[in-house]
Motif scaffolding. Structure first.
Motif, PDB file in Angstrom:
ATOM      1  N   VAL A 145       2.415  82.094  17.006  1.00 42.72           N
ATOM      2  CA  VAL A 145       2.799  81.231  18.153  1.00 42.72           C
ATOM      3  C   VAL A 145       4.502  80.814  17.824  1.00 42.72           C
ATOM      4  O   VAL A 145       4.733  80.406  16.769  1.00 42.72           O
ATOM      5  N   PHE A 146       5.278  81.351  18.650  1.00 44.15           N
ATOM      6  CA  PHE A 146       6.717  81.243  18.504  1.00 44.15           C
ATOM      7  C   PHE A 146       7.642  81.338  19.857  1.00 44.15           C
ATOM      8  O   PHE A 146       6.866  81.703  20.664  1.00 44.15           O
ATOM      9  N   GLU A 147       8.811  81.065  19.763  1.00 49.71           N
ATOM     10  CA  GLU A 147       9.473  80.972  21.075  1.00 49.71           C
ATOM     11  C   GLU A 147      10.498  82.142  20.784  1.00 49.71           C
ATOM     12  O   GLU A 147      11.401  82.287  20.047  1.00 49.71           O
ATOM     13  N   PRO A 148      10.225  83.196  21.522  1.00 53.47           N
ATOM     14  CA  PRO A 148      10.968  84.397  21.575  1.00 53.47           C
ATOM     15  C   PRO A 148      12.462  84.089  22.085  1.00 53.47           C
ATOM     16  O   PRO A 148      12.662  83.193  22.787  1.00 53.47           O
ATOM     17  N   ASP A 149      13.359  85.083  21.913  1.00 53.10           N
ATOM     18  CA  ASP A 149      14.622  85.115  22.483  1.00 53.10           C
ATOM     19  C   ASP A 149      14.551  85.791  23.925  1.00 53.10           C
ATOM     20  O   ASP A 149      15.220  86.521  24.155  1.00 53.10           O
ATOM     21  N   VAL A 150      14.105  84.909  24.883  1.00 51.79           N
ATOM     22  CA  VAL A 150      13.719  85.345  26.179  1.00 51.79           C
ATOM     23  C   VAL A 150      14.327  84.342  27.028  1.00 51.79           C
ATOM     24  O   VAL A 150      13.873  83.308  27.021  1.00 51.79           O
ATOM     25  N   SER A 151      15.136  84.481  28.058  1.00 54.05           N
ATOM     26  CA  SER A 151      15.606  83.931  28.944  1.00 54.05           C
ATOM     27  C   SER A 151      15.554  84.068  30.489  1.00 54.05           C
ATOM     28  O   SER A 151      16.193  85.160  30.886  1.00 54.05           O
ATOM     29  N   PRO A 152      14.810  83.421  31.019  1.00 57.04           N
ATOM     30  CA  PRO A 152      14.727  83.850  32.614  1.00 57.04           C
ATOM     31  C   PRO A 152      16.117  83.796  33.451  1.00 57.04           C
ATOM     32  O   PRO A 152      16.548  82.838  33.065  1.00 57.04           O
ATOM     33  N   LEU A 153      16.201  84.918  34.193  1.00 60.06           N
ATOM     34  CA  LEU A 153      17.388  84.765  35.046  1.00 60.06           C
ATOM     35  C   LEU A 153      16.667  84.945  36.524  1.00 60.06           C
ATOM     36  O   LEU A 153      16.131  85.937  36.786  1.00 60.06           O
ATOM     37  N   ALA A 154      16.501  83.872  37.320  1.00 63.25           N
ATOM     38  CA  ALA A 154      16.011  84.131  38.789  1.00 63.25           C
ATOM     39  C   ALA A 154      17.003  84.473  39.710  1.00 63.25           C
ATOM     40  O   ALA A 154      18.270  84.413  40.021  1.00 63.25           O
ATOM     41  N   ILE A 155      16.561  85.531  40.783  1.00 61.12           N
ATOM     42  CA  ILE A 155      17.117  85.889  41.847  1.00 61.12           C
ATOM     43  C   ILE A 155      16.336  85.610  43.123  1.00 61.12           C
ATOM     44  O   ILE A 155      15.466  85.967  43.101  1.00 61.12           O
ATOM     45  N   GLN A 156      16.853  84.521  43.741  1.00 64.02           N
ATOM     46  CA  GLN A 156      16.418  83.890  45.069  1.00 64.02           C
ATOM     47  C   GLN A 156      16.926  83.816  46.180  1.00 64.02           C
ATOM     48  O   GLN A 156      18.164  83.837  46.129  1.00 64.02           O
ATOM     49  N   GLY A 157      16.338  83.812  47.295  1.00 66.07           N
ATOM     50  CA  GLY A 157      16.921  83.791  48.515  1.00 66.07           C
ATOM     51  C   GLY A 157      16.640  85.054  49.437  1.00 66.07           C
ATOM     52  O   GLY A 157      15.926  86.071  49.047  1.00 66.07           O
ATOM     53  N   PRO A 158      16.828  84.928  50.860  1.00 65.48           N
ATOM     54  CA  PRO A 158      16.355  86.013  51.824  1.00 65.48           C
ATOM     55  C   PRO A 158      16.890  87.460  51.372  1.00 65.48           C
ATOM     56  O   PRO A 158      16.458  88.382  51.866  1.00 65.48           O
ATOM     57  N   LYS A 159      17.872  87.322  50.674  1.00 71.80           N
ATOM     58  CA  LYS A 159      18.735  88.719  50.740  1.00 71.80           C
ATOM     59  C   LYS A 159      18.589  89.297  49.095  1.00 71.80           C
ATOM     60  O   LYS A 159      18.844  90.161  48.420  1.00 71.80           O
ATOM     61  N   LEU A 199      10.917  78.532  47.587  1.00 72.77           N
ATOM     62  CA  LEU A 199      10.042  79.242  48.657  1.00 72.77           C
ATOM     63  C   LEU A 199      10.700  80.461  49.508  1.00 72.77           C
ATOM     64  O   LEU A 199      10.212  80.976  50.631  1.00 72.77           O
ATOM     65  N   GLN A 200      11.874  80.763  49.017  1.00 75.96           N
ATOM     66  CA  GLN A 200      12.655  81.832  49.675  1.00 75.96           C
ATOM     67  C   GLN A 200      12.434  83.307  49.306  1.00 75.96           C
ATOM     68  O   GLN A 200      12.957  84.131  49.926  1.00 75.96           O
ATOM     69  N   GLY A 201      11.534  83.400  48.426  1.00 75.54           N
ATOM     70  CA  GLY A 201      11.314  84.698  47.909  1.00 75.54           C
ATOM     71  C   GLY A 201      12.186  85.108  46.850  1.00 75.54           C
ATOM     72  O   GLY A 201      13.338  84.872  46.721  1.00 75.54           O
ATOM     73  N   GLY A 202      11.851  86.140  45.983  1.00 74.61           N
ATOM     74  CA  GLY A 202      12.797  86.749  44.795  1.00 74.61           C
ATOM     75  C   GLY A 202      11.984  86.926  43.766  1.00 74.61           C
ATOM     76  O   GLY A 202      10.733  87.233  43.549  1.00 74.61           O
ATOM     77  N   PHE A 203      12.787  87.108  42.765  1.00 72.43           N
ATOM     78  CA  PHE A 203      12.429  87.577  41.604  1.00 72.43           C
ATOM     79  C   PHE A 203      12.733  86.868  40.180  1.00 72.43           C
ATOM     80  O   PHE A 203      13.750  85.888  40.266  1.00 72.43           O
ATOM     81  N   GLU A 204      12.211  86.851  38.903  1.00 75.69           N
ATOM     82  CA  GLU A 204      12.730  86.390  37.911  1.00 75.69           C
ATOM     83  C   GLU A 204      12.694  87.551  36.674  1.00 75.69           C
ATOM     84  O   GLU A 204      11.512  88.323  36.488  1.00 75.69           O
ATOM     85  N   LEU A 205      13.812  87.731  36.305  1.00 74.31           N
ATOM     86  CA  LEU A 205      14.029  88.799  35.051  1.00 74.31           C
ATOM     87  C   LEU A 205      14.037  87.981  33.997  1.00 74.31           C
ATOM     88  O   LEU A 205      14.778  87.177  33.730  1.00 74.31           O
ATOM     89  N   TYR A 206      13.298  88.315  33.041  1.00 75.60           N
ATOM     90  CA  TYR A 206      13.101  87.751  31.657  1.00 75.60           C
ATOM     91  C   TYR A 206      13.952  88.586  30.741  1.00 75.60           C
ATOM     92  O   TYR A 206      13.322  89.581  30.156  1.00 75.60           O
ATOM     93  N   VAL A 207      15.153  88.126  30.516  1.00 74.67           N
ATOM     94  CA  VAL A 207      16.223  88.551  29.688  1.00 74.67           C
ATOM     95  C   VAL A 207      15.837  88.728  28.246  1.00 74.67           C
ATOM     96  O   VAL A 207      15.763  87.681  27.842  1.00 74.67           O
ATOM     97  N   ASN A 208      15.704  89.790  27.945  1.00 77.41           N
ATOM     98  CA  ASN A 208      14.979  90.009  26.361  1.00 77.41           C
ATOM     99  C   ASN A 208      16.075  90.182  25.372  1.00 77.41           C
ATOM    100  O   ASN A 208      16.840  91.432  25.425  1.00 77.41           O
ATOM    101  N   GLY A 209      16.609  89.201  24.851  1.00 76.05           N
ATOM    102  CA  GLY A 209      17.900  89.228  23.797  1.00 76.05           C
ATOM    103  C   GLY A 209      18.933  88.512  24.467  1.00 76.05           C
ATOM    104  O   GLY A 209      19.789  89.084  25.489  1.00 76.05           O
TER     105      GLY A 209
END
Ligand code: THG
Length: 368
Positions: A145-159, A199-209
């Motif tokens: 059990v640990f906290e990895p060096d991972v940081s989500p970056l969200a891309i949100q909105g109709p475009k 609620l606008q739709g989109g993605f989350e990239l789990y930035v690894n490093g």
């Protein structure tokens, strides 16, 4: 009045994107999981209008991951949630209530399954790393059990789809809601999910490093220049309109998932490995529950303490936990914990807001 600011301290962690967020003109932060979470860029209302019409990139590194890896990984995660995890697919994300042995809510993360023996718990604001370490040690489980060096970056909105198509390709755009795919970015494998706290739709990239944060940020802004891509952040107006709950605000460890309106994620017949199972069986019929409510009387002041709700005899009827003026709906949108006697849609109550007493109506659904 000048804005209050967070006193500089390395205890409130910076993120891999902090320098870019500052360059983009961030105007406000909150502290979440001991880390900086941007809350305002231009103004909450301007950010809101832009989120609903274009595309934003959000530094949501505060959604810290607890990685649980090993033969007992599924067992450990299941000990903490009443949602049945047995049929979860390897590319799936589950929104899960996490409860203690009394059925009180400790967190409401997104759980990402990476393999049969490997999970990421994408946290809301509470120290679940310690809880998982404690359970793992106390029960002698075969997991790390640990906290990895991972940081989500969200891309949100109709475009968001268009921006993601340009940077990651059509295959990624075809990802279904709450599923993830693997992409190679900056020579590193990372997961990207169709999810995010809007609620606008989109993605989350789990930035690894962490070292890849700024390069990825720059690629997104270059590719999206003509889409008017901007730095953004979770927006209070949009998330209250959409009924996305905020742990620590709308529910705490004093509430069960049933009270939080998350009963559909409680599978008490099958999720018997959950340590809160017995307690939750006794607490299935709540006497208070989350409701969308509308508050009259013009723009409400900002909410930084629970506002008491009263019935027409002046007796307690619950409390408002989130409230803000909505430019699109021209009313104050709000989330409240309402006693059973008053939670039927259409019920009229009053709220003691800090400026004045205001009329309130319980709604049957959120605004979206
Ligand atoms: N994404 C990731 N991690 C997170 C959040 C996120 N951690 C913190 C916080 N947000 C956790 N809380 C939520 C609350 C709601 C949702 C996701 C995380 C959510 N709910 C949808 C809804 O209620 O309509 C979908 C739920 C479902 O059907 O499964 O998206 O945003 N990585």
């Amino acid at each position: 009045m000048s804005l209050p600011f967070l006193t500089a301290s390395s205890r409130i962690r910076r993120t891999p994107f902090s320098r870019r967020v500052e360059a983009a003109g961030v105007k406000g932060y909150t502290c979440y999981n001991h880390m900086h979470l941007p809350t305002i860029f231009r103004s909450v209302e301007e950010d809101y209008a832009h989120l609903k019409s274009a595309v934003q990139v959000w530094d949501v590194s505060v959604e810290r991951q607890v990685e649980i890896t090993g033969p007992d990984a599924l067992k450990l995660v299941q000990m903490t949630t009443p949602r049945d995890l047995r049929r979860m697919a390897d590319d799936q994300c589950f929104y899960i209530p996490i409860v203690d042995h009394r059925g009180g809510m400790l967190n409401d993360p997104v759980l990402n399954k990476l393999a049969d023996d490997r999970f990421w718990v994408s946290l809301s604001d509470s120290d679940m790393l310690y809880y998982y370490m404690g359970l793992s040690n106390g029960f002698g489980l075969n997991v790390e059990v640990f906290e990895p060096d991972v940081s989500p970056l969200a891309i949100q909105g109709p475009k968001a789809d268009e921006l993601v198509r340009r940077v990651f390709g059509s295959d990624v755009v075809d990802t279904r809601f709450f599923r993830h795919k693997t992409v190679t970015v900056e020579g590193e494998e990372m997961i990207i999910a169709r999810s995010g706290w809007s609620l606008q739709g989109g993605f989350e990239l789990y930035v690894n490093g962490s070292e890849h944060g700024e390069a990825i940020w720059d690629v997104l802004f270059e590719a999206g220049a003509d889409l008017d891509v901007r730095a953004g952040c979770p927006n209070s107006i949009e998330r209250i309109e959409g009924g996305l709950l905020s742990y620590g605000n709308d529910m705490t460890m004093d509430h069960t998932p049933f009270e939080a309106g998350l009963g559909k994620f409680c599978h008490l017949e099958t999720a018997t490995g959950c340590l809160g199972n017995a307690a939750l069986r006794k607490r299935q019929d709540p006497v208070r529950q989350i409701r969308p409510i509308e508050i009259d009387g013009g723009k409400v002041p900002s909410l930084n303490t629970l506002w008491p709700l009263k019935d027409n005899s002046g007796d307690p009827a619950g409390h408002v936990s989130s409230a803000i003026w909505s430019p699109d709906f021209q009313t104050n949108v709000a989330i409240a914990m309402v006693h059973k006697a008053h939670w039927a849609p259409g019920t009229e109550l009053t709220v003691d807001a800090p400026d004045k007493s205001r009329s309130v109506r319980v709604r049957d659904k959120f605004w979206i």
